[in-house]
Design a protein around this motif. Structure first.
Motif, PDB file in Angstrom:
ATOM      1  N   LEU A   9     -13.638  -2.726  -3.942  1.00 57.24           N
ATOM      2  CA  LEU A   9     -12.260  -2.690  -3.457  1.00 57.24           C
ATOM      3  C   LEU A   9     -11.378  -2.303  -4.633  1.00 57.24           C
ATOM      4  O   LEU A   9     -11.585  -2.792  -5.747  1.00 57.24           O
ATOM      5  CB  LEU A   9     -11.809  -4.048  -2.924  1.00 57.24           C
ATOM      6  N   THR A  10     -10.412  -1.447  -4.387  1.00 59.01           N
ATOM      7  CA  THR A  10      -9.460  -1.066  -5.415  1.00 59.01           C
ATOM      8  C   THR A  10      -8.060  -1.387  -4.922  1.00 59.01           C
ATOM      9  O   THR A  10      -7.840  -1.603  -3.729  1.00 59.01           O
ATOM     10  CB  THR A  10      -9.547   0.444  -5.748  1.00 59.01           C
ATOM     11  N   ALA A  11      -7.123  -1.412  -5.843  1.00 56.79           N
ATOM     12  CA  ALA A  11      -5.723  -1.633  -5.490  1.00 56.79           C
ATOM     13  C   ALA A  11      -4.843  -1.020  -6.563  1.00 56.79           C
ATOM     14  O   ALA A  11      -5.223  -0.984  -7.736  1.00 56.79           O
ATOM     15  CB  ALA A  11      -5.425  -3.117  -5.350  1.00 56.79           C
ATOM     16  N   GLU A  12      -3.693  -0.554  -6.152  1.00 59.59           N
ATOM     17  CA  GLU A  12      -2.688  -0.032  -7.076  1.00 59.59           C
ATOM     18  C   GLU A  12      -1.560  -1.052  -7.121  1.00 59.59           C
ATOM     19  O   GLU A  12      -1.062  -1.481  -6.075  1.00 59.59           O
ATOM     20  CB  GLU A  12      -2.144   1.314  -6.576  1.00 59.59           C
ATOM     21  N   VAL A  13      -1.159  -1.460  -8.325  1.00 53.64           N
ATOM     22  CA  VAL A  13      -0.148  -2.495  -8.488  1.00 53.64           C
ATOM     23  C   VAL A  13       0.875  -2.041  -9.521  1.00 53.64           C
ATOM     24  O   VAL A  13       0.504  -1.500 -10.563  1.00 53.64           O
ATOM     25  CB  VAL A  13      -0.795  -3.821  -8.964  1.00 53.64           C
ATOM     26  N   LEU A  14       2.139  -2.274  -9.224  1.00 55.93           N
ATOM     27  CA  LEU A  14       3.175  -1.998 -10.213  1.00 55.93           C
ATOM     28  C   LEU A  14       3.097  -3.061 -11.310  1.00 55.93           C
ATOM     29  O   LEU A  14       2.848  -4.236 -11.025  1.00 55.93           O
ATOM     30  CB  LEU A  14       4.557  -1.998  -9.562  1.00 55.93           C
ATOM     31  N   PHE A  70      -5.026 -10.915  -7.973  1.00 57.58           N
ATOM     32  CA  PHE A  70      -6.178 -10.051  -8.213  1.00 57.58           C
ATOM     33  C   PHE A  70      -7.071 -10.623  -9.316  1.00 57.58           C
ATOM     34  O   PHE A  70      -8.292 -10.612  -9.203  1.00 57.58           O
ATOM     35  CB  PHE A  70      -5.742  -8.627  -8.547  1.00 57.58           C
ATOM     36  N   ASP A  71      -6.470 -11.123 -10.392  1.00 57.60           N
ATOM     37  CA  ASP A  71      -7.247 -11.707 -11.478  1.00 57.60           C
ATOM     38  C   ASP A  71      -8.060 -12.897 -10.977  1.00 57.60           C
ATOM     39  O   ASP A  71      -9.237 -13.049 -11.301  1.00 57.60           O
ATOM     40  CB  ASP A  71      -6.310 -12.129 -12.620  1.00 57.60           C
ATOM     41  N   LYS A  72      -7.446 -13.738 -10.150  1.00 56.74           N
ATOM     42  CA  LYS A  72      -8.129 -14.913  -9.597  1.00 56.74           C
ATOM     43  C   LYS A  72      -9.386 -14.529  -8.821  1.00 56.74           C
ATOM     44  O   LYS A  72     -10.387 -15.244  -8.853  1.00 56.74           O
ATOM     45  CB  LYS A  72      -7.163 -15.666  -8.674  1.00 56.74           C
ATOM     46  N   PHE A  73      -9.347 -13.381  -8.140  1.00 53.08           N
ATOM     47  CA  PHE A  73     -10.485 -12.958  -7.327  1.00 53.08           C
ATOM     48  C   PHE A  73     -11.437 -12.013  -8.060  1.00 53.08           C
ATOM     49  O   PHE A  73     -12.379 -11.511  -7.464  1.00 53.08           O
ATOM     50  CB  PHE A  73      -9.997 -12.346  -6.017  1.00 53.08           C
ATOM     51  N   GLY A  74     -11.201 -11.776  -9.347  1.00 50.58           N
ATOM     52  CA  GLY A  74     -12.136 -10.996 -10.147  1.00 50.58           C
ATOM     53  C   GLY A  74     -11.855  -9.515 -10.239  1.00 50.58           C
ATOM     54  O   GLY A  74     -12.685  -8.767 -10.757  1.00 50.58           O
ATOM     55  N   PHE A  75     -10.716  -9.048  -9.736  1.00 48.19           N
ATOM     56  CA  PHE A  75     -10.355  -7.644  -9.919  1.00 48.19           C
ATOM     57  C   PHE A  75     -10.121  -7.398 -11.408  1.00 48.19           C
ATOM     58  O   PHE A  75      -9.573  -8.250 -12.114  1.00 48.19           O
ATOM     59  CB  PHE A  75      -9.062  -7.306  -9.172  1.00 48.19           C
ATOM     60  N   LYS A  76     -10.525  -6.239 -11.872  1.00 51.17           N
ATOM     61  CA  LYS A  76     -10.359  -5.863 -13.271  1.00 51.17           C
ATOM     62  C   LYS A  76      -9.542  -4.575 -13.356  1.00 51.17           C
ATOM     63  O   LYS A  76      -9.675  -3.694 -12.494  1.00 51.17           O
ATOM     64  CB  LYS A  76     -11.723  -5.619 -13.942  1.00 51.17           C
ATOM     65  N   PRO A  77      -8.721  -4.445 -14.407  1.00 55.55           N
ATOM     66  CA  PRO A  77      -8.007  -3.175 -14.593  1.00 55.55           C
ATOM     67  C   PRO A  77      -9.006  -2.041 -14.786  1.00 55.55           C
ATOM     68  O   PRO A  77     -10.038  -2.208 -15.431  1.00 55.55           O
ATOM     69  CB  PRO A  77      -7.184  -3.400 -15.859  1.00 55.55           C
ATOM     70  N   ALA A  78      -8.713  -0.909 -14.200  1.00 55.12           N
ATOM     71  CA  ALA A  78      -9.568   0.277 -14.315  1.00 55.12           C
ATOM     72  C   ALA A  78      -8.689   1.440 -14.759  1.00 55.12           C
ATOM     73  O   ALA A  78      -7.467   1.351 -14.768  1.00 55.12           O
ATOM     74  CB  ALA A  78     -10.236   0.581 -12.974  1.00 55.12           C
ATOM     75  N   THR A  79      -9.319   2.528 -15.102  1.00 51.78           N
ATOM     76  CA  THR A  79      -8.547   3.688 -15.549  1.00 51.78           C
ATOM     77  C   THR A  79      -7.748   4.273 -14.398  1.00 51.78           C
ATOM     78  O   THR A  79      -8.155   4.220 -13.241  1.00 51.78           O
ATOM     79  CB  THR A  79      -9.485   4.779 -16.114  1.00 51.78           C
ATOM     80  N   THR A  80      -6.603   4.786 -14.733  1.00 49.92           N
ATOM     81  CA  THR A  80      -5.744   5.415 -13.737  1.00 49.92           C
ATOM     82  C   THR A  80      -5.086   6.636 -14.349  1.00 49.92           C
ATOM     83  O   THR A  80      -4.867   6.692 -15.550  1.00 49.92           O
ATOM     84  CB  THR A  80      -4.673   4.435 -13.201  1.00 49.92           C
ATOM     85  N   ALA A 108       3.797  -9.306 -11.217  1.00 54.65           N
ATOM     86  CA  ALA A 108       2.957 -10.300 -11.899  1.00 54.65           C
ATOM     87  C   ALA A 108       2.238 -11.218 -10.921  1.00 54.65           C
ATOM     88  O   ALA A 108       1.088 -11.592 -11.154  1.00 54.65           O
ATOM     89  CB  ALA A 108       3.805 -11.109 -12.874  1.00 54.65           C
ATOM     90  N   ALA A 109       2.891 -11.583  -9.822  1.00 57.42           N
ATOM     91  CA  ALA A 109       2.257 -12.491  -8.859  1.00 57.42           C
ATOM     92  C   ALA A 109       1.005 -11.859  -8.260  1.00 57.42           C
ATOM     93  O   ALA A 109      -0.038 -12.513  -8.153  1.00 57.42           O
ATOM     94  CB  ALA A 109       3.249 -12.869  -7.762  1.00 57.42           C
ATOM     95  N   MET A 110       1.082 -10.598  -7.869  1.00 54.66           N
ATOM     96  CA  MET A 110      -0.098  -9.946  -7.278  1.00 54.66           C
ATOM     97  C   MET A 110      -1.167  -9.716  -8.330  1.00 54.66           C
ATOM     98  O   MET A 110      -2.364  -9.842  -8.039  1.00 54.66           O
ATOM     99  CB  MET A 110       0.312  -8.626  -6.610  1.00 54.66           C
ATOM    100  N   LEU A 111      -0.767  -9.410  -9.545  1.00 50.57           N
ATOM    101  CA  LEU A 111      -1.750  -9.267 -10.618  1.00 50.57           C
ATOM    102  C   LEU A 111      -2.502 -10.584 -10.834  1.00 50.57           C
ATOM    103  O   LEU A 111      -3.713 -10.574 -11.061  1.00 50.57           O
ATOM    104  CB  LEU A 111      -1.076  -8.796 -11.912  1.00 50.57           C
ATOM    105  N   ARG A 112      -1.795 -11.720 -10.730  1.00 47.27           N
ATOM    106  CA  ARG A 112      -2.466 -13.022 -10.861  1.00 47.27           C
ATOM    107  C   ARG A 112      -3.452 -13.245  -9.711  1.00 47.27           C
ATOM    108  O   ARG A 112      -4.552 -13.765  -9.913  1.00 47.27           O
ATOM    109  CB  ARG A 112      -1.441 -14.157 -10.914  1.00 47.27           C
TER     110      ARG A 112
END
Length: 173
Positions: free
Chosen positions: A135-140, A150-160, A144-148
């Motif tokens: 699963l991927t997601a684009e976040v501004l 995503f972090d809680k569920f194991g999403f990692k920053p990827a190249t963009t 910060a709330a959505m980034l938290r």
């Protein structure tokens, strides 16, 4: 695999309030529009990357008519003033075999209560059961709330390649 089109689970928020996480239904359109009216320009910007209050017929069909195979949409509902109301939701859309892009929104009055993590958790489970691998997601960056979440569920920053946007990815396998 559970039938995503009939998906329904009940959860509790941190404050004990019950929330139904269920598949989006065609008859939800008025409640979706009401939720949109309860969402600030800033929250809409964070979700759509533009302040979007009105949708073309094509956009309306896209958002309201997921096929629950390549496009899965869940809503978070709770009782308010003796009626059910949509307070948030999420969806994923498959963009290539095994990979889907996810997006989430929570109306402002319900932000900060743990609502965002609920559809996230359930969409991840549905995606895994459907055999998706990522699963991927684009976040501004200011979201910060959505980034938290995503972090809680194991999403990692990827190249963009898009400046001003953080690309997040969650490996499901």
């Amino acid at each position: 695999m559970p039938d995503a089109a009939n998906y329904s689970r009940q959860e509790r928020l941190r404050d004990g309030r019950l929330v139904d996480i269920r598949a989006l239904r065609p008859e939800d359109e008025p409640d979706m529009l009401a939720a949109l009216e309860e969402t600030s320009a800033q929250s809409l910007q964070r979700r759509f990357f533009v302040t979007k209050r009105h949708f073309s017929e094509r956009e309306r069909a896209f958002f309201m008519e997921p096929d629950f195979r390549n496009h899965v949409a869940l809503v978070a509902c709770t009782e308010e003033a003796s009626r059910s109301m949509i307070i948030g939701g999420g969806r994923y859309v498959i963009f290539e075999p095994g990979r889907a892009e996810a997006a989430f929104v929570v109306i402002d009055a319900w932000q900060g209560r743990g609502v965002g993590g609920l559809p996230t958790r359930h969409l991840i489970a549905i995606a895994r059961e459907a055999g998706l691998t990522e699963l991927t997601a684009e976040v501004l960056p200011e979201n910060a709330a959505m980034l938290r979440v995503f972090d809680k569920f194991g999403f990692k920053p990827a190249t963009t390649r898009e400046p001003g946007v953080i690309h997040m990815a969650l490996k499901l396998s």
